[in-house]
Design a protein around this motif. Structure first.
Motif, PDB file in Angstrom:
ATOM      1  N   GLN A   1     -19.007  15.105 -63.722  1.00  0.00           N
ATOM      2  CA  GLN A   1     -18.403  15.754 -62.562  1.00  0.00           C
ATOM      3  C   GLN A   1     -18.990  17.149 -62.346  1.00  0.00           C
ATOM      4  OE1 GLN A   1     -16.609  14.509 -60.305  1.00  0.00           O
ATOM      5  NE2 GLN A   1     -16.119  16.375 -59.165  1.00  0.00           N
ATOM      6  N   LYS A   2     -19.184  17.872 -63.487  1.00  0.00           N
ATOM      7  CA  LYS A   2     -19.819  19.193 -63.374  1.00  0.00           C
ATOM      8  C   LYS A   2     -21.234  19.065 -62.809  1.00  0.00           C
ATOM      9  CE  LYS A   2     -17.277  21.347 -67.184  1.00  0.00           C
ATOM     10  NZ  LYS A   2     -17.375  21.942 -68.550  1.00  0.00           N
ATOM     11  N   ASN A   3     -21.928  18.032 -63.296  1.00  0.00           N
ATOM     12  CA  ASN A   3     -23.292  17.814 -62.796  1.00  0.00           C
ATOM     13  C   ASN A   3     -23.290  17.517 -61.297  1.00  0.00           C
ATOM     14  OD1 ASN A   3     -24.153  18.184 -65.389  1.00  0.00           O
ATOM     15  ND2 ASN A   3     -24.613  16.030 -65.790  1.00  0.00           N
ATOM     16  N   ARG A   4     -22.293  16.716 -60.868  1.00  0.00           N
ATOM     17  CA  ARG A   4     -22.198  16.403 -59.438  1.00  0.00           C
ATOM     18  C   ARG A   4     -21.928  17.665 -58.617  1.00  0.00           C
ATOM     19  NH1 ARG A   4     -18.238  11.124 -59.993  1.00  0.00           N
ATOM     20  NH2 ARG A   4     -19.864   9.562 -60.421  1.00  0.00           N
ATOM     21  N   ILE A   5     -21.003  18.496 -59.139  1.00  0.00           N
ATOM     22  CA  ILE A   5     -20.681  19.744 -58.430  1.00  0.00           C
ATOM     23  C   ILE A   5     -21.915  20.639 -58.358  1.00  0.00           C
ATOM     24  CG2 ILE A   5     -19.321  21.861 -58.545  1.00  0.00           C
ATOM     25  CD1 ILE A   5     -17.066  20.189 -59.807  1.00  0.00           C
ATOM     26  N   GLN A   6     -22.630  20.741 -59.512  1.00  0.00           N
ATOM     27  CA  GLN A   6     -23.839  21.571 -59.531  1.00  0.00           C
ATOM     28  C   GLN A   6     -24.902  21.005 -58.608  1.00  0.00           C
ATOM     29  OE1 GLN A   6     -24.173  24.579 -61.089  1.00  0.00           O
ATOM     30  NE2 GLN A   6     -26.029  24.668 -59.836  1.00  0.00           N
ATOM     31  N   ALA A   7     -25.016  19.660 -58.608  1.00  0.00           N
ATOM     32  CA  ALA A   7     -26.001  19.021 -57.729  1.00  0.00           C
ATOM     33  C   ALA A   7     -25.672  19.298 -56.271  1.00  0.00           C
ATOM     34  CB  ALA A   7     -26.049  17.522 -57.989  1.00  0.00           C
ATOM     35  N   GLU A   8     -24.357  19.275 -55.942  1.00  0.00           N
ATOM     36  CA  GLU A   8     -23.955  19.571 -54.565  1.00  0.00           C
ATOM     37  C   GLU A   8     -24.273  21.024 -54.213  1.00  0.00           C
ATOM     38  OE1 GLU A   8     -22.727  19.172 -50.790  1.00  0.00           O
ATOM     39  OE2 GLU A   8     -23.055  17.581 -52.274  1.00  0.00           O
ATOM     40  N   LYS A   9     -24.021  21.932 -55.188  1.00  0.00           N
ATOM     41  CA  LYS A   9     -24.382  23.337 -54.961  1.00  0.00           C
ATOM     42  C   LYS A   9     -25.887  23.485 -54.773  1.00  0.00           C
ATOM     43  CE  LYS A   9     -20.518  25.375 -57.544  1.00  0.00           C
ATOM     44  NZ  LYS A   9     -20.136  26.209 -58.716  1.00  0.00           N
ATOM     45  N   ASP A  10     -26.639  22.750 -55.603  1.00  0.00           N
ATOM     46  CA  ASP A  10     -28.094  22.813 -55.487  1.00  0.00           C
ATOM     47  C   ASP A  10     -28.561  22.296 -54.137  1.00  0.00           C
ATOM     48  OD1 ASP A  10     -28.168  23.856 -58.024  1.00  0.00           O
ATOM     49  OD2 ASP A  10     -28.693  21.958 -59.001  1.00  0.00           O
ATOM     50  N   ARG A  11     -27.930  21.178 -53.690  1.00  0.00           N
ATOM     51  CA  ARG A  11     -28.294  20.635 -52.374  1.00  0.00           C
ATOM     52  C   ARG A  11     -27.948  21.622 -51.261  1.00  0.00           C
ATOM     53  NH1 ARG A  11     -26.531  15.753 -54.779  1.00  0.00           N
ATOM     54  NH2 ARG A  11     -24.413  16.026 -53.950  1.00  0.00           N
ATOM     55  N   GLU A  12     -26.769  22.246 -51.391  1.00  0.00           N
ATOM     56  CA  GLU A  12     -26.360  23.224 -50.375  1.00  0.00           C
ATOM     57  C   GLU A  12     -27.314  24.423 -50.364  1.00  0.00           C
ATOM     58  OE1 GLU A  12     -24.256  25.065 -47.330  1.00  0.00           O
ATOM     59  OE2 GLU A  12     -24.342  22.993 -48.048  1.00  0.00           O
ATOM     60  N   GLN A  13     -27.671  24.862 -51.586  1.00  0.00           N
ATOM     61  CA  GLN A  13     -28.620  25.981 -51.672  1.00  0.00           C
ATOM     62  C   GLN A  13     -29.982  25.585 -51.117  1.00  0.00           C
ATOM     63  OE1 GLN A  13     -27.864  29.162 -52.623  1.00  0.00           O
ATOM     64  NE2 GLN A  13     -29.894  29.584 -51.788  1.00  0.00           N
ATOM     65  N   ALA A  14     -30.384  24.347 -51.408  1.00  0.00           N
ATOM     66  CA  ALA A  14     -31.662  23.860 -50.870  1.00  0.00           C
ATOM     67  C   ALA A  14     -31.610  23.805 -49.351  1.00  0.00           C
ATOM     68  CB  ALA A  14     -31.978  22.485 -51.446  1.00  0.00           C
ATOM     69  N   ARG A  15     -30.428  23.381 -48.815  1.00  0.00           N
ATOM     70  CA  ARG A  15     -30.276  23.357 -47.355  1.00  0.00           C
ATOM     71  C   ARG A  15     -30.393  24.762 -46.774  1.00  0.00           C
ATOM     72  NH1 ARG A  15     -26.971  24.563 -43.633  1.00  0.00           N
ATOM     73  NH2 ARG A  15     -25.432  25.380 -45.112  1.00  0.00           N
ATOM     74  N   LYS A  16     -29.725  25.714 -47.438  1.00  0.00           N
ATOM     75  CA  LYS A  16     -29.815  27.102 -46.982  1.00  0.00           C
ATOM     76  C   LYS A  16     -31.249  27.618 -47.087  1.00  0.00           C
ATOM     77  CE  LYS A  16     -25.050  28.348 -48.192  1.00  0.00           C
ATOM     78  NZ  LYS A  16     -24.201  29.219 -49.046  1.00  0.00           N
ATOM     79  N   ASP A  17     -31.909  27.259 -48.193  1.00  0.00           N
ATOM     80  CA  ASP A  17     -33.296  27.706 -48.372  1.00  0.00           C
ATOM     81  C   ASP A  17     -34.192  27.134 -47.284  1.00  0.00           C
ATOM     82  OD1 ASP A  17     -32.510  29.098 -50.589  1.00  0.00           O
ATOM     83  OD2 ASP A  17     -33.183  27.587 -52.030  1.00  0.00           O
TER      84      ASP A  17
END
Length: 240
Positions: free
Chosen positions: A98-114
């Motif tokens: 679950q932590k990995n999923r949350i981090q992956a979602e944060k990473d995807r969101e950050q990638a989207r922002k980037d």
């Protein structure tokens, strides 16, 4: 020199045990190093499948509505009556996933922002390039205009020099004509001249017409003869 086989065997065993202990200590013990997790939800509830490496073992977990229905470790099926023994491991695995999923979602969101920022940066860079091109074009136009202005300034200066020279020559001719009129006794002094007119056909001073001989003299002396058929008039006018 005699050796003790038993002593050597014990020493080698101890060294191997120490090596295994060191390796075990260096290996991460609480990290999901690789996992595959599939969750599906239907009208009958949720269905989750997890395949992961955890603490050096391979876990295969299947849950229906958060209830364990199938459990394997390193390919070996674990009987349901032993599942409680692994409840803490299963809980840790699910929490880490679950932590990995949350981090992956944060990473995807950050990638989207980037990506969005990169797109804006590209757009701004394009605008900057276009503005720079406009600035270069304007600078070129300004330089060209500056050259034209400088050329015109040179022409104006040359013309001003010519005008000044012409004005000096005109003044000298006027002074010479007036002095000649005084010398010839036509006027008593230069202040007496109010108006002088010399054309191709006549000369008059203060409204009085003079002779043709005087006209010819002044035309020749002061180069007042017309060029070809072009009529020429020379005039001096002064205030009283």
């Amino acid at each position: 020199m005699k050796t003790n086989p038993l002593k050597n065997t014990l020493l080698l065993t101890a060294m191997m045990a120490f090596s295994v202990t060191v390796i075990a200590q260096e290996k991460p013990t609480n990290t999901v190093t690789r996992h595959e997790s599939y969750t599906s939800t239907t009208k009958n509830g949720s269905h989750e499948q997890i395949i992961t490496d955890w603490k050096g073992k391979r876990y295969q977990i299947e849950l229906v509505n958060d209830q364990l229905t199938s459990f394997y470790i390193d390919g070996e099926k674990i009987a349901s009556n032993k599942w409680d023994q692994y409840s803490s491991e299963i809980k840790e695995i699910r929490e880490q996933i679950q932590k990995n999923r949350i981090q992956a979602e944060k990473d995807r969101e950050q990638a989207r922002k980037d990506r969005a920022q990169a797109r804006m940066d590209r757009e701004q860079a394009q605008k900057d390039r276009e503005q720079a091109q406009k600035d270069r074009e304007q600078a070129l136009k300004d330089r060209q205009q500056a050259l034209r202005d400088r050329d015109q300034a040179l022409k104006d200066r040359d013309q001003a020099i010519k005008d000044q020279q012409s004005a000096r020559e005109d003044k000298k001719k006027t002074d010479d004509i007036i002095n000649e009129l005084v010398k010839d006794g036509i006027i008593p002094n230069e202040k007496a001249l109010r108006r002088l007119t010399i054309t191709n056909d006549q000369i008059s001073v203060n409204g009085k017409k003079l002779s043709a001989e005087v006209l010819k003299k002044y035309q020749e002396k002061f180069n007042l003869v017309s060029d070809g058929h072009k009529s020429q008039t020379y005039m001096i006018t002064r205030d009283k």
